[in-house]
Motif scaffolding. Sequence first.
Motif, PDB file in Angstrom:
ATOM      1  N   LYS A 189       0.838  -1.198   0.000  1.00  0.00           N
ATOM      2  CA  LYS A 189       0.000   0.000   0.000  1.00  0.00           C
ATOM      3  C   LYS A 189       0.871   1.245   0.000  1.00  0.00           C
ATOM      4  O   LYS A 189       1.986   1.238   0.518  1.00  0.00           O
ATOM      5  CB  LYS A 189      -0.872   0.036   1.262  1.00  0.00           C
ATOM      6  CG  LYS A 189      -1.930  -1.054   1.313  1.00  0.00           C
ATOM      7  CD  LYS A 189      -2.881  -0.829   2.461  1.00  0.00           C
ATOM      8  CE  LYS A 189      -3.990  -1.857   2.420  1.00  0.00           C
ATOM      9  NZ  LYS A 189      -5.151  -1.487   3.234  1.00  0.00           N
ATOM     10  N   ALA A 190       0.323   2.324  -0.553  1.00  0.00           N
ATOM     11  CA  ALA A 190       0.974   3.632  -0.470  1.00  0.00           C
ATOM     12  C   ALA A 190       0.145   4.508   0.455  1.00  0.00           C
ATOM     13  O   ALA A 190      -1.082   4.579   0.314  1.00  0.00           O
ATOM     14  CB  ALA A 190       1.066   4.268  -1.851  1.00  0.00           C
ATOM     15  N   ARG A 191       0.800   5.134   1.412  1.00  0.00           N
ATOM     16  CA  ARG A 191       0.143   6.088   2.307  1.00  0.00           C
ATOM     17  C   ARG A 191       0.655   7.477   1.926  1.00  0.00           C
ATOM     18  O   ARG A 191       1.817   7.788   2.155  1.00  0.00           O
ATOM     19  CB  ARG A 191       0.470   5.756   3.762  1.00  0.00           C
ATOM     20  CG  ARG A 191      -0.101   4.399   4.216  1.00  0.00           C
ATOM     21  CD  ARG A 191       0.582   3.872   5.482  1.00  0.00           C
ATOM     22  NE  ARG A 191       0.583   4.862   6.547  1.00  0.00           N
ATOM     23  CZ  ARG A 191      -0.374   4.993   7.470  1.00  0.00           C
ATOM     24  NH1 ARG A 191      -1.385   4.154   7.481  1.00  0.00           N
ATOM     25  NH2 ARG A 191      -0.321   5.934   8.375  1.00  0.00           N
ATOM     26  N   ILE A 192      -0.231   8.276   1.350  1.00  0.00           N
ATOM     27  CA  ILE A 192       0.165   9.534   0.703  1.00  0.00           C
ATOM     28  C   ILE A 192      -0.420  10.731   1.455  1.00  0.00           C
ATOM     29  O   ILE A 192      -1.600  10.709   1.819  1.00  0.00           O
ATOM     30  CB  ILE A 192      -0.374   9.561  -0.751  1.00  0.00           C
ATOM     31  CG1 ILE A 192       0.118   8.340  -1.532  1.00  0.00           C
ATOM     32  CG2 ILE A 192       0.005  10.864  -1.443  1.00  0.00           C
ATOM     33  CD1 ILE A 192      -0.735   8.003  -2.737  1.00  0.00           C
ATOM     34  N   ILE A 193       0.385  11.747   1.662  1.00  0.00           N
ATOM     35  CA  ILE A 193      -0.127  13.007   2.203  1.00  0.00           C
ATOM     36  C   ILE A 193       0.137  14.115   1.195  1.00  0.00           C
ATOM     37  O   ILE A 193       1.270  14.276   0.725  1.00  0.00           O
ATOM     38  CB  ILE A 193       0.520  13.340   3.563  1.00  0.00           C
ATOM     39  CG1 ILE A 193       0.030  12.354   4.625  1.00  0.00           C
ATOM     40  CG2 ILE A 193       0.191  14.769   3.996  1.00  0.00           C
ATOM     41  CD1 ILE A 193       0.796  12.408   5.919  1.00  0.00           C
ATOM     42  N   VAL A 194      -0.922  14.829   0.844  1.00  0.00           N
ATOM     43  CA  VAL A 194      -0.812  15.983  -0.053  1.00  0.00           C
ATOM     44  C   VAL A 194      -1.162  17.215   0.759  1.00  0.00           C
ATOM     45  O   VAL A 194      -2.221  17.270   1.403  1.00  0.00           O
ATOM     46  CB  VAL A 194      -1.775  15.850  -1.254  1.00  0.00           C
ATOM     47  CG1 VAL A 194      -1.727  17.103  -2.122  1.00  0.00           C
ATOM     48  CG2 VAL A 194      -1.429  14.624  -2.083  1.00  0.00           C
TER      49      VAL A 194
ATOM     50  N   GLN B 193       0.738  22.500  -4.239  1.00  0.00           N
ATOM     51  CA  GLN B 193       0.795  21.412  -3.258  1.00  0.00           C
ATOM     52  C   GLN B 193       2.084  20.596  -3.358  1.00  0.00           C
ATOM     53  O   GLN B 193       2.661  20.453  -4.429  1.00  0.00           O
ATOM     54  CB  GLN B 193      -0.402  20.464  -3.462  1.00  0.00           C
ATOM     55  CG  GLN B 193      -1.740  21.101  -3.124  1.00  0.00           C
ATOM     56  CD  GLN B 193      -2.921  20.235  -3.511  1.00  0.00           C
ATOM     57  OE1 GLN B 193      -2.916  19.616  -4.568  1.00  0.00           O
ATOM     58  NE2 GLN B 193      -3.933  20.202  -2.654  1.00  0.00           N
ATOM     59  N   ASN B 194       2.495  20.069  -2.217  1.00  0.00           N
ATOM     60  CA  ASN B 194       3.557  19.071  -2.138  1.00  0.00           C
ATOM     61  C   ASN B 194       2.941  17.730  -1.779  1.00  0.00           C
ATOM     62  O   ASN B 194       1.898  17.691  -1.135  1.00  0.00           O
ATOM     63  CB  ASN B 194       4.544  19.427  -1.030  1.00  0.00           C
ATOM     64  CG  ASN B 194       5.429  20.588  -1.387  1.00  0.00           C
ATOM     65  OD1 ASN B 194       5.805  20.767  -2.545  1.00  0.00           O
ATOM     66  ND2 ASN B 194       5.766  21.398  -0.384  1.00  0.00           N
ATOM     67  N   TYR B 195       3.614  16.656  -2.136  1.00  0.00           N
ATOM     68  CA  TYR B 195       3.154  15.352  -1.678  1.00  0.00           C
ATOM     69  C   TYR B 195       4.319  14.579  -1.067  1.00  0.00           C
ATOM     70  O   TYR B 195       5.481  14.829  -1.394  1.00  0.00           O
ATOM     71  CB  TYR B 195       2.518  14.539  -2.820  1.00  0.00           C
ATOM     72  CG  TYR B 195       3.465  14.213  -3.951  1.00  0.00           C
ATOM     73  CD1 TYR B 195       3.550  15.049  -5.054  1.00  0.00           C
ATOM     74  CD2 TYR B 195       4.270  13.088  -3.908  1.00  0.00           C
ATOM     75  CE1 TYR B 195       4.414  14.759  -6.089  1.00  0.00           C
ATOM     76  CE2 TYR B 195       5.139  12.789  -4.953  1.00  0.00           C
ATOM     77  CZ  TYR B 195       5.215  13.635  -6.035  1.00  0.00           C
ATOM     78  OH  TYR B 195       6.076  13.359  -7.055  1.00  0.00           O
ATOM     79  N   SER B 196       3.975  13.682  -0.163  1.00  0.00           N
ATOM     80  CA  SER B 196       4.955  12.761   0.390  1.00  0.00           C
ATOM     81  C   SER B 196       4.236  11.442   0.599  1.00  0.00           C
ATOM     82  O   SER B 196       3.016  11.411   0.743  1.00  0.00           O
ATOM     83  CB  SER B 196       5.528  13.290   1.705  1.00  0.00           C
ATOM     84  OG  SER B 196       4.502  13.471   2.646  1.00  0.00           O
ATOM     85  N   PHE B 197       4.967  10.359   0.574  1.00  0.00           N
ATOM     86  CA  PHE B 197       4.308   9.064   0.782  1.00  0.00           C
ATOM     87  C   PHE B 197       5.281   8.044   1.340  1.00  0.00           C
ATOM     88  O   PHE B 197       6.501   8.230   1.281  1.00  0.00           O
ATOM     89  CB  PHE B 197       3.673   8.551  -0.512  1.00  0.00           C
ATOM     90  CG  PHE B 197       4.643   8.269  -1.633  1.00  0.00           C
ATOM     91  CD1 PHE B 197       5.319   7.060  -1.708  1.00  0.00           C
ATOM     92  CD2 PHE B 197       4.874   9.220  -2.613  1.00  0.00           C
ATOM     93  CE1 PHE B 197       6.203   6.802  -2.737  1.00  0.00           C
ATOM     94  CE2 PHE B 197       5.763   8.967  -3.657  1.00  0.00           C
ATOM     95  CZ  PHE B 197       6.434   7.759  -3.706  1.00  0.00           C
TER      96      PHE B 197
END
Lengths: 85, 85
Positions: free
Chosen positions: A3-8, A74-78
């Motif tokens: 799974k990918a857990r992504i925060i935008v 926006q930035n994203y990290s995962f």
Amino acid sequence: MVKARIIVRYKPGILDPEGKTIYDALRSLGFEKVEGVETGKYFEITFAGDVDKNKAKELTTDACERLLANPVIQNYSFEIVEGDR
Amino acid sequence: MVKARIIVRYKPGILDPEGKTIYDALRSLGFEKVEGVETGKYFEITFAGDVDKNKAKELTTDACERLLANPVIQNYSFEIVEGDR
């Protein structure tokens, strides 16, 4: 199963009115030790069983760039994790 | 400076129409290895300098229960971290 857990989230300097509203609400509820609130979106993508961590990383980056994040504001990290929720 | 990184998401079984829409969009973009998408909200709370990790944990739990999550349909989880973003 991977799974990918992504925060935008918003880039620094971009107005976050929802964060401001929540900040005001918390202060009015008596949380006077809160100094700031920022908001963002969370996404969890489940990949098919034959996708390994490297492939998941590549697909997640692609999904963020093409759909999940607006690169202007926006930035994203995962992180890629094994197993269920 | 202590921060709380909070994720609020739907409980299992609760309909997540935004997740379904993003799932459909990813599939139509060619991401056929994606098997599911769930969405949630991300919050980052910054606390005053005299708040330690234990106090931050207590305040964050309280903020989630009272404002950030709807306990009927949502779960929350968080981590308390030191320093800036």
